[in-house]
Every structure is written in structure tokens, then in C-alpha cells.
Design a protein around this motif. Structure first.
Motif, PDB file in Angstrom:
ATOM      1  N   THR A 116      14.194 -11.313  24.471  1.00 27.05           N
ATOM      2  CA  THR A 116      13.633 -11.217  23.126  1.00 27.05           C
ATOM      3  C   THR A 116      14.772 -11.043  22.127  1.00 27.05           C
ATOM      4  OG1 THR A 116      13.385  -8.800  23.180  1.00 27.05           O
ATOM      5  CG2 THR A 116      11.575 -10.122  24.071  1.00 27.05           C
ATOM      6  N   ARG A 117      14.440 -11.109  20.861  1.00 22.18           N
ATOM      7  CA  ARG A 117      15.466 -11.024  19.820  1.00 22.18           C
ATOM      8  C   ARG A 117      16.114  -9.651  19.737  1.00 22.18           C
ATOM      9  NH1 ARG A 117      17.772 -15.634  18.274  1.00 22.18           N
ATOM     10  NH2 ARG A 117      16.278 -17.203  17.623  1.00 22.18           N
ATOM     11  N   GLY A 118      15.374  -8.607  20.145  1.00 21.00           N
ATOM     12  CA  GLY A 118      15.939  -7.262  20.076  1.00 21.00           C
ATOM     13  C   GLY A 118      15.781  -6.622  18.713  1.00 21.00           C
ATOM     14  N   ARG A 119      15.058  -7.305  17.829  1.00 27.36           N
ATOM     15  CA  ARG A 119      14.834  -6.784  16.480  1.00 27.36           C
ATOM     16  C   ARG A 119      13.448  -7.212  16.034  1.00 27.36           C
ATOM     17  NH1 ARG A 119      16.154  -8.215  10.975  1.00 27.36           N
ATOM     18  NH2 ARG A 119      16.849  -6.369   9.801  1.00 27.36           N
ATOM     19  N   PRO A 120      12.618  -6.270  15.564  1.00 22.43           N
ATOM     20  CA  PRO A 120      11.253  -6.644  15.178  1.00 22.43           C
ATOM     21  C   PRO A 120      11.242  -7.681  14.059  1.00 22.43           C
ATOM     22  CG  PRO A 120      11.482  -4.260  15.328  1.00 22.43           C
ATOM     23  CD  PRO A 120      12.870  -4.827  15.418  1.00 22.43           C
ATOM     24  N   ALA A 121      10.207  -8.500  14.046  1.00 23.60           N
ATOM     25  CA  ALA A 121       9.998  -9.490  12.989  1.00 23.60           C
ATOM     26  C   ALA A 121       8.529  -9.441  12.585  1.00 23.60           C
ATOM     27  CB  ALA A 121      10.375 -10.887  13.475  1.00 23.60           C
ATOM     28  N   ILE A 162       0.753  -4.738   8.005  1.00 20.71           N
ATOM     29  CA  ILE A 162       1.825  -5.652   8.415  1.00 20.71           C
ATOM     30  C   ILE A 162       2.066  -5.443   9.903  1.00 20.71           C
ATOM     31  CG2 ILE A 162       4.232  -6.320   8.070  1.00 20.71           C
ATOM     32  CD1 ILE A 162       4.042  -5.158   5.251  1.00 20.71           C
ATOM     33  N   LEU A 163       1.967  -6.526  10.667  1.00 16.32           N
ATOM     34  CA  LEU A 163       2.209  -6.464  12.101  1.00 16.32           C
ATOM     35  C   LEU A 163       3.600  -6.982  12.398  1.00 16.32           C
ATOM     36  CD1 LEU A 163      -1.180  -7.723  13.581  1.00 16.32           C
ATOM     37  CD2 LEU A 163      -0.500  -5.407  12.943  1.00 16.32           C
ATOM     38  N   LEU A 164       4.325  -6.257  13.239  1.00 18.16           N
ATOM     39  CA  LEU A 164       5.685  -6.649  13.617  1.00 18.16           C
ATOM     40  C   LEU A 164       5.795  -6.679  15.126  1.00 18.16           C
ATOM     41  CD1 LEU A 164       5.975  -4.269  11.116  1.00 18.16           C
ATOM     42  CD2 LEU A 164       8.171  -5.463  10.985  1.00 18.16           C
ATOM     43  N   HIS A 165       6.604  -7.599  15.606  1.00 17.00           N
ATOM     44  CA  HIS A 165       6.741  -7.796  17.042  1.00 17.00           C
ATOM     45  C   HIS A 165       8.169  -8.255  17.329  1.00 17.00           C
ATOM     46  CE1 HIS A 165       5.314  -8.474  21.104  1.00 17.00           C
ATOM     47  NE2 HIS A 165       5.811  -9.707  21.096  1.00 17.00           N
ATOM     48  N   ASP A 166       8.691  -7.835  18.477  1.00 19.25           N
ATOM     49  CA  ASP A 166      10.009  -8.314  18.915  1.00 19.25           C
ATOM     50  C   ASP A 166       9.795  -9.680  19.565  1.00 19.25           C
ATOM     51  OD1 ASP A 166      12.611  -8.602  19.675  1.00 19.25           O
ATOM     52  OD2 ASP A 166      12.514  -7.161  21.329  1.00 19.25           O
ATOM     53  N   PRO A 167      10.109 -10.771  18.870  1.00 22.62           N
ATOM     54  CA  PRO A 167       9.726 -12.093  19.385  1.00 22.62           C
ATOM     55  C   PRO A 167      10.581 -12.544  20.555  1.00 22.62           C
ATOM     56  CG  PRO A 167      11.011 -12.329  17.373  1.00 22.62           C
ATOM     57  CD  PRO A 167      10.793 -10.851  17.563  1.00 22.62           C
ATOM     58  N   ILE A 168       9.969 -13.326  21.424  1.00 21.92           N
ATOM     59  CA  ILE A 168      10.690 -13.926  22.536  1.00 21.92           C
ATOM     60  C   ILE A 168      11.664 -14.962  21.985  1.00 21.92           C
ATOM     61  CG2 ILE A 168      10.439 -15.356  24.603  1.00 21.92           C
ATOM     62  CD1 ILE A 168       7.676 -14.088  24.984  1.00 21.92           C
ATOM     63  N   ARG A 169      12.864 -14.969  22.517  1.00 28.50           N
ATOM     64  CA  ARG A 169      13.832 -15.984  22.096  1.00 28.50           C
ATOM     65  C   ARG A 169      13.280 -17.376  22.417  1.00 28.50           C
ATOM     66  NH1 ARG A 169      19.289 -14.537  21.491  1.00 28.50           N
ATOM     67  NH2 ARG A 169      19.697 -12.318  21.729  1.00 28.50           N
ATOM     68  N   PRO A 170      13.282 -18.275  21.455  1.00 28.24           N
ATOM     69  CA  PRO A 170      12.714 -19.606  21.723  1.00 28.24           C
ATOM     70  C   PRO A 170      13.451 -20.381  22.805  1.00 28.24           C
ATOM     71  CG  PRO A 170      13.828 -19.545  19.586  1.00 28.24           C
ATOM     72  CD  PRO A 170      13.733 -18.130  20.062  1.00 28.24           C
ATOM     73  N   ASP A 171      14.744 -20.053  23.016  1.00 31.87           N
ATOM     74  CA  ASP A 171      15.497 -20.774  24.052  1.00 31.87           C
ATOM     75  C   ASP A 171      15.384 -20.114  25.427  1.00 31.87           C
ATOM     76  OD1 ASP A 171      16.918 -18.599  22.976  1.00 31.87           O
ATOM     77  OD2 ASP A 171      18.827 -19.372  23.684  1.00 31.87           O
TER      78      ASP A 171
END
Length: 767
Positions: free
Chosen positions: A314-319, A431-440
Motif C-alpha cells: 500500500t502507499r503507506g499514507r492515507p488518501a 470524509i473517508l480515508l484509506h491507505d490505498p493499494i499501490r496500483p503496480d
């Protein structure tokens, strides 16, 4: 010692080259005696050098081919072939320097861990708060931990508190702990000052144990075994036997010397390191720093990859993933006001909220009268209104209503964090925030399997439902949740039964596992951490698919190294047989051996040549096109979320389709032109990059499905409006709602599809 050794090797190489060159110059000028003297000095230097290397190998009780070099150099001097000895010395010294550099591993310093460890603690006494060295803290003492301070020892909270526990768990979201809960040393207090009662001393605390785990795990790392050592087991006895037989049959020691000269193992000592160094250089150009030839060889041998989740898969930072308006509230305005007051907040979620507002083109106001409640939220004035942004419990208190509970339930289902926005005393949005999975990440896992990795494991400190979701999307074989550093070490021990292990992580909590694995890989695109100190391989680019390319490069380099050794030593063995038969003199044998060495080196230099990798190298024009389409793609995110919001608001009690008609106009005006541009520009671009039209077939199909669903919505709304005198029924609302939910699902899936399959070809790097 390592620096002194490198200086000694460089000095020997410099002297060997000078003596060889001086002898050649003297010979060219007819001073043969001077030439022989210079070459003899070079041979003696090599003899001393080889004897020292052989002695070190004997002390370490490992096999070595240096004995052949010793005998060859001594024999060359004995039979009057100083030139051969000088050349052997230069070759040996060059090989040693290259191998030393290729095999040198960076020191695994614990500086970041130890620097972060607290040195002082605030003890609460009858006379007030007293600051003392952390070593003086005993059991059952009362400590005060101020906002932003690291908890010095394990303890039990006397009241509720909020902590950043990422140093131990790797999870970025702050954690609320109730009074009476246990808290571990090493976590950071991100809430108000808190009191705790100590349950351990500094020496036995969790953080001290983490530092010891790194040190112990480092001590268990397998040592690097040189290519030369593996061949030496069979090659050295064979050479000595052949030389002895040649001497015994011919009764002439010259034949034995000829065998030894031809057998000088320069393909082992020179060609193999060149291939390894080439692999190191090529990996570095990919943004992968491999700490020496030892790590490169182990990386090539890896069969099992164990991933941490946060910051790795994951990105390691909420989005910000969604903004939910209450009772039809304007979500853009709610986000704008929230971001305005969050501009001056240091909370971990404030930055992503500000970024989300700016990415939507919203103009932020300069807030005033800002007050922050650490770990809970922020209050201030912006746009002529009083705004509060923060945790649901802080905003609602004990008056959480049905809507707020639904928001919390949705966040829990998605593994998201929720923030409420209150304007002038009224809750207007969430506002909902989530640590997104890296697209790659999914493509990286597939690339790892194609590179020869047999097993992929996810080991994370996160809860099981979130970890399972990431594991399913990315495509791992096994998911291990709720892991602390010792659990990850145990997992590595179990997985090592399937083959050599590669551990990938990016946090301090990953350092023990990184050091214990056969190969530790750290992501350091956002800056150096303790994990990068403990790792053998460091990714300096913010894309994990570079790891698969590094494995390919490592395996190719190791394969070429073995090819160069096989060809070089195979030809050397043929030459040895010829020398034993008396067909080669020592001088001719030395010249032939140099030809063999050059051939082996030429084979090794193939490792420098580029080869096809998983990373896509897009032309500049395609990069610009991809960036433009990505900007449009990201800009449509609010419109996509609006589809679900409109569907949610449709009511059979008060049937009205006005919002749906406005939404349809926006879809036809903004969404469909973008999807058509994607089909015209993006699909051919991806097909060119992947060299396959089949790879984009699903992308084209979803473009067609989106347009089909929008056209269906148009026909449905037109049919409902066909007779102005006919009232809108509940069935009409249900049909529109069902179609909108279906369209929303297709759009969300398609956006994830484009993120993974198209836009990850040229990912946006983290700042």
C-alpha cells in the motif's frame, strides 16, 4: 578492518600494474635483465599476496583456489618465467579488488533505532514532574508523556490516550487507547499529555527488545559463499593431481609448472566478479541499490517473498476515498472548509484532506482562531463559518445519530478511517480515508512469479479483514495478520522451508525481519529508515515492481557469472591436459591462459548489456499522454462518487428524479468524452507498451459497458418523462436507483482496472 583491507588490495593492484608495465617498458628498450627483475618482483608480490589470502582461507576453514595461484607463482619463479608470474599477480590483484567491492556489504547500523530511543523520562513525584535518565525508571512508577514524545518504557495508562504506533506495527493510523490499557515503549503520544504506570524497565521494554532483535537477526544472516569457493572443492585437487602426474610421468617439473600456470583461476577470480559488479550497476540504474555481490547472489536464489503491507503493498499514507454529504449537503464545500482549517493542523490525516481539496481545484481560505485538540481534531473559522474537523467521537460526543453510525459502519467495512465535518454546529459531511493499494502491486506479484518466485506471503500488523482484502487484490498465496516483529521472524523461519526467503518492508518494525531473511529489501523512496539500514537491497524508487526487475537482473548476472566460469575453467582444463602432455610450455601456457581469461571476461561483460525487464520504458510522448489522461481520470472521481450519492438520495416516499437528470447531463458532458478519449488514446498506448492487444481487451470492454449503461440511463429517464401528465412512481425510482448502483460498480471497477493496468506504467512518485 574493511577499509584497511580495501586499501591493501588497491595498493597491491597498483604495485602489480606498475611492476608489470615497468618490465614491459624495459623489455621494449632491450633491458632484459631489468625487465626480468621487475617481473620477478611482481611475481614475488603476487606470491606474498596469494599466501596471505590462502592463510586467511585456512583460518576460516573454507575451500580456496588460492593454493593454485601460490604454486603457479612459485613455479613460474622456479623455472624462470617471471613474466608469467607478473601477469598472474596483476590478474589476481584485479580480481581481488573487484570481488572485494562486489561482495562488500554495507554495515548494518542501528543508528536510527538507537537515536530514536528515548534517553529521558518525566517522573511524577510528590514534588511535581522530575526529568530523569530513562535507565533510572523502575517498576510501578508514574510517568508523564507529553504530546509528541516517545513512550520511554512499557506501562499501563491511567486515562485514555492516542498514539502513533507505526514504529512497532507499521500501521499509519493513530490508535486510541482507553484508560487501563497497556502501551508499549517506542510509540509516540499524538494526543494530550498522558500519565502511565510503568510495567517494565528500559532494559526490558518492547523498544529495547526490538533493537536486540535486529542485532540477533543480523548475526544469523547466512554468509556469502564465493563462486570460486564452490568450484574450488573439485578444481584444486584435480589441478594438483594432474600437475603431479605430469611431473611423475615426464620426470620434468616444467610440465607441472605449465599445468599450474594454465590452471591459474582468473575466470573464477575475475570474470565472475565482473558479472556480479555489472549486475549491481544495472540494478542501481533501475533504482534498486543492492549492497554487494553477496546480496545479489542471494537475491538471485530467492524462492519465497514475504511482504509487509503498509508502505509496501500500500502507499503507506492515507488518501481521501470519499466525501459523504449529509441530507444533500454540498460535498465540495464541506471538503473545502475542512481543508481550510486543516491547513494548519499537524495531524496525520490533515495533509491528505488538504491534498484532496486541492486536487479538486477547490480554493482554500486562510483560517483564523484555530484550536487543535491533539489526536482528536481541529476547530477554526473559515469562509465566515465555524468549522470543526475530527474524529467522529470528538464531533458527536454522546449524540451520535443513525447517519453517523452508518458512516462508521461503512468505514469499518472498507477498513477506512472516517472524519466528520461540522459547520456552525451542524454535521454536514463525512470524509473517508484509506491507505490505498499501490496500483503496480498486483503486476509486481505477477512479475515476481514470472521471474521464478514460487511463493508470495503477506505478513502485516494490520487486522485480518483488511489484510485479507489486500492479499486477495494483490494475489498473494498466504496472508498472516496481526503480526508483531517477533511474529514476522517466526513466519520467516516457517517459510524458509520452501526455499531462500526475501523480506520486503519499509518500517522500523520490519528491521528485525529484514535482517533475518536471506535477503532484506527496504523501500526508502520517502527517505532513509532503520529498515534500509538493516536491508540488503534498498528500493530508491517509489514503485515495488522494480523488485521483480532486480531479481531478473540478479539471476541473469549470476547465470552469466556461472557461464563465464564454466567456459573459462573448461578451456583451462583442456589447456591443463595439453600442458600435462607436454604440448604447452609455461610461457605459451601463460599466453594461452590470458586468452582464456579474456574470453571469460568477454562472456562476463554480457551482464552489462540491457535485457527486457518488467518495467515499461515509455516514450516521452506516451508519458505526456498518460499524464494528461490520468489528470482527467482523477478529476472525474467526484463525479463517480456522485453516482452513488444520487442513488442513495432517491426516495420512494417522495419520488423525484431531478438529481438523476442533472447527474445524467454531467455524465454525458464529462464522463463519456473521457472514456472515448481513453479508448482512442489510452488503449493503443497500453497495447504498444505491453506488446499485446489482448492485454487491453478487458479495458475496451468496460469502456463499452460504461457507455452502454449511461445510454440505458438516458432511455430510462426519457421514458419516465415521456408523458408529462404521468406521475413518477416508486417503481420508476427503484429502476433508476438499481441502474445507478450498477453503473457505480462498473465505474469503480474500471477505475481500479485503469490504475493497475494503465496508469501504473508511469506512476506518480511520492514527494
Amino acid at each position: 578492518m574493511g577499509t584497511l583491507r580495501r586499501h591493501q588490495d588497491l595498493l597491491v593492484l597498483a604495485l602489480a600494474v606498475v611492476l608489470l608495465g615497468a618490465g614491459g617498458l624495459a623489455w621494449a628498450r632491450g633491458a632484459s635483465s631489468v625487465a626480468d627483475g621487475s617481473w620477478s618482483a611482481g611475481a614475488v608480490l603476487g606470491l606474498v599476496f596469494a599466501l596471505a589470502a590462502m592463510g586467511a582461507a585456512l583460518r576460516e576453514r573454507r575451500p580456496t583456489v588460492d593454493v593454485i595461484a601460490v604454486l603457479a607463482l612459485a613455479g613460474a619463479l622456479w623455472v624462470g618465467e617471471p613474466l608469467a608470474g607478473a601477469i598472474i599477480t596483476a590478474m589476481l590483484a584485479t580480481g581481488q579488488v573487484l570481488e572485494e567491492r562486489a561482495a562488500a556489504r554495507a554495515r548494518r547500523e542501528l543508528s536510527l533505532l538507537t537515536a530514536r530511543a528515548p534517553r529521558r523520562a518525566r517522573r511524577i513525584t510528590a514534588d511535581g514532574v522530575l526529568e530523569v535518565p530513562v535507565e533510572e525508571i523502575g517498576l510501578n512508577e508514574h510517568l508523564l508523556v507529553a504530546t509528541g514524545e516517545v513512550v520511554p518504557v512499557d506501562g499501563r495508562l491511567t486515562g485514555p490516550a492516542t498514539f502513533d504506533e507505526s514504529a512497532l506495527t507499521g500501521e499509519p493510523a493513530p490508535v486510541e487507547r482507553p484508560g487501563g490499557d497497556d502501551v508499549r515503549s517506542g510509540v509516540v503520544n499524538v494526543g494530550p499529555p498522558v500519565e502511565l504506570v510503568t510495567t517494565t524497565t528500559a532494559e526490558t521494554s518492547t523498544y529495547a527488545a526490538l533493537v536486540r532483535l535486529v542485532a540477533e537477526a543480523q548475526a544469523t544472516s547466512a554468509p556469502f559463499v564465493r563462486v570460486a569457493d564452490r568450484w574450488a572443492v573439485a578444481f584444486v585437487p584435480l589441478t594438483l593431481v594432474l600437475a603431479g602426474v605430469a611431473w611423475w610421468l615426464a620426470g620434468d617439473p616444467v610440465r607441472a609448472v605449465a599445468v599450474l600456470v594454465v590452471a591459474t583461476p582468473c575466470p573464477l577470480l575475475l570474470a565472475a566478479p565482473i558479472a556480479i559488479v555489472s549486475g549491481l550497476s544495472r540494478s542501481a540504474r533501475l533504482g534498486v541499490v543492492v549492497k554487494g555481490g553477496a546480496a545479489l547472489e542471494r537475491l538471485a536464489a530467492g524462492q519465497v517473498v514475504v511482504f509487509d503491507k503498509t508502505g509496501t503493498l500500500t502507499r503507506g499514507r492515507p488518501a481521501v476515498t470519499d466525501v459523504l454529504g449529509r441530507d444533500g449537503a454540498d460535498t465540495d464545500e464541506a471538503l473545502r472548509l475542512a481543508a481550510s482549517v486543516d491547513q494548519v493542523s499537524a495531524h496525520v490525516l490533515a495533509g491528505p484532506i488538504v491534498e484532496a481539496a486541492l486536487s479538486r481545484g477547490l480554493r482554500l481560505d486562510l483560517p483564523s482562531d484555530v484550536e487543535e485538540s491533539p489526536g482528536r481534531g481541529v476547530r477554526g473559522s473559515a469562509g465566515g463559518a465555524t468549522v470543526r474537523v475530527g474524529r467522529p467521537e470528538w464531533i458527536t460526543g454522546s449524540r451520535a445519530d443513525r447517519w453517523a453510525r452508518q458512516v462508521r459502519r461503512r468505514a469499518d467495512l472498507d477498513g477506512s478511517m472516517s472524519v466528520l465535518v461540522e459547520v456552525d454546529g451542524v454535521i454536514v459531511a463525512a470524509i473517508l480515508l484509506h491507505d490505498p493499494i499501490r496500483p503496480d502491486a498486483p503486476r509486481m506479484v505477477r512479475a515476481l512469479r514470472s521471474a521464478g518466485i514460487r511463493r508470495v506471503v503477506l505478513a502485516t500488523g494490520d487486522r485480518a479483514d483488511v489484510a485479507d482484502t489486500v492479499g486477495r487484490i494483490v494475489g498473494v498465496d498466504t496472508v498472516l495478520a496481526d503480526c508483531d516483529p517477533s511474529d514476522k521472524l517466526a513466519a520467516l523461519g516457517r517459510e524458509s522451508r520452501h526455499g531462500p526467503t526475501i523480506m520486503v518492508g519499509d518500517g522500523i518494525n520490519d528491521a528485525p525481519a529484514l535482517a533475518a531473511a536471506d535477503v532484506g529489501v527496504a523501500l526508502a523512496a520517502r527517505g532513509a529508515t532503520a529498515s534500509s539500514e538493516a536491508a540488503d537491497v534498498v528500493l530508491t524508487v517509489d514503485r515495488v515492481d522494480a523488485l521483480a526487475d532486480a531479481i531478473l537482473v540478479a539471476r541473469r548476472s549470476r547465470g552469466i557469472a556461472l557461464q563465464s566460469v564454466t567456459v573459462g575453467m573448461g578451456l583451462s582444463m583442456l589447456a591443463m591436459a595439453a600442458a600435462a602432455a607436454g604440448w604447452l610450455t609455461p610461457a605459451v601456457g601463460a599466453a594461452l591462459q590470458e586468452v582464456i581469461d579474456l574470453l571469460a571476461i568477454a562472456i562476463a561483460l554480457r551482464a552489462v548489456l540491457p535485457t527486457r525487464l518488467h518495467t515499461i520504458d515509455l516514450p516521452e510522448e506516451d508519458r505526456r499522454t498518460l499524464a494528461l489522461l490520468r489528470t482527467e481520470h482523477d478529476g472525474l472521481a467526484p463525479l463517480v462518487e456522485r453516482v452513488a450519492a444520487v442513488a442513495d438520495q432517491l426516495s420512494t416516499q417522495d419520488p423525484s428524479l431531478a438529481a438523476a437528470r442533472e447527474l445524467l447531463d454531467a455524465l454525458e458532458r464529462d464522463l463519456l468524452p473521457h472514456e472515448r478519449a481513453d479508448e482512442e488514446l489510452l488503449v493503443p498506448l497500453v497495447a504498444r507498451a505491453l506488446h499485446s492487444h489482448e492485454a487491453v481487451a478487458a479495458l475496451s470492454r468496460t469502456h463499452a459497458e460504461i457507455e452502454h449503461q449511461v445510454h440505458r440511463l438516458r432511455r430510462l429517464l426519457d421514458s419516465v418523462s415521456a408523458d408529462p401528465g404521468e406521475p413518477i412512481t416508486a417503481d420508476d425510482v427503484v429502476d433508476v436507483r438499481r441502474l445507478l448502483y450498477g453503473l457505480y460498480a462498473v465505474l469503480k471497477f474500471h477505475n481500479a482496472q485503469e490504475d493497475e493496468g494503465a496508469f501504473s506504467l508511469a506512476p506518480v512518485h511520492a514527494a
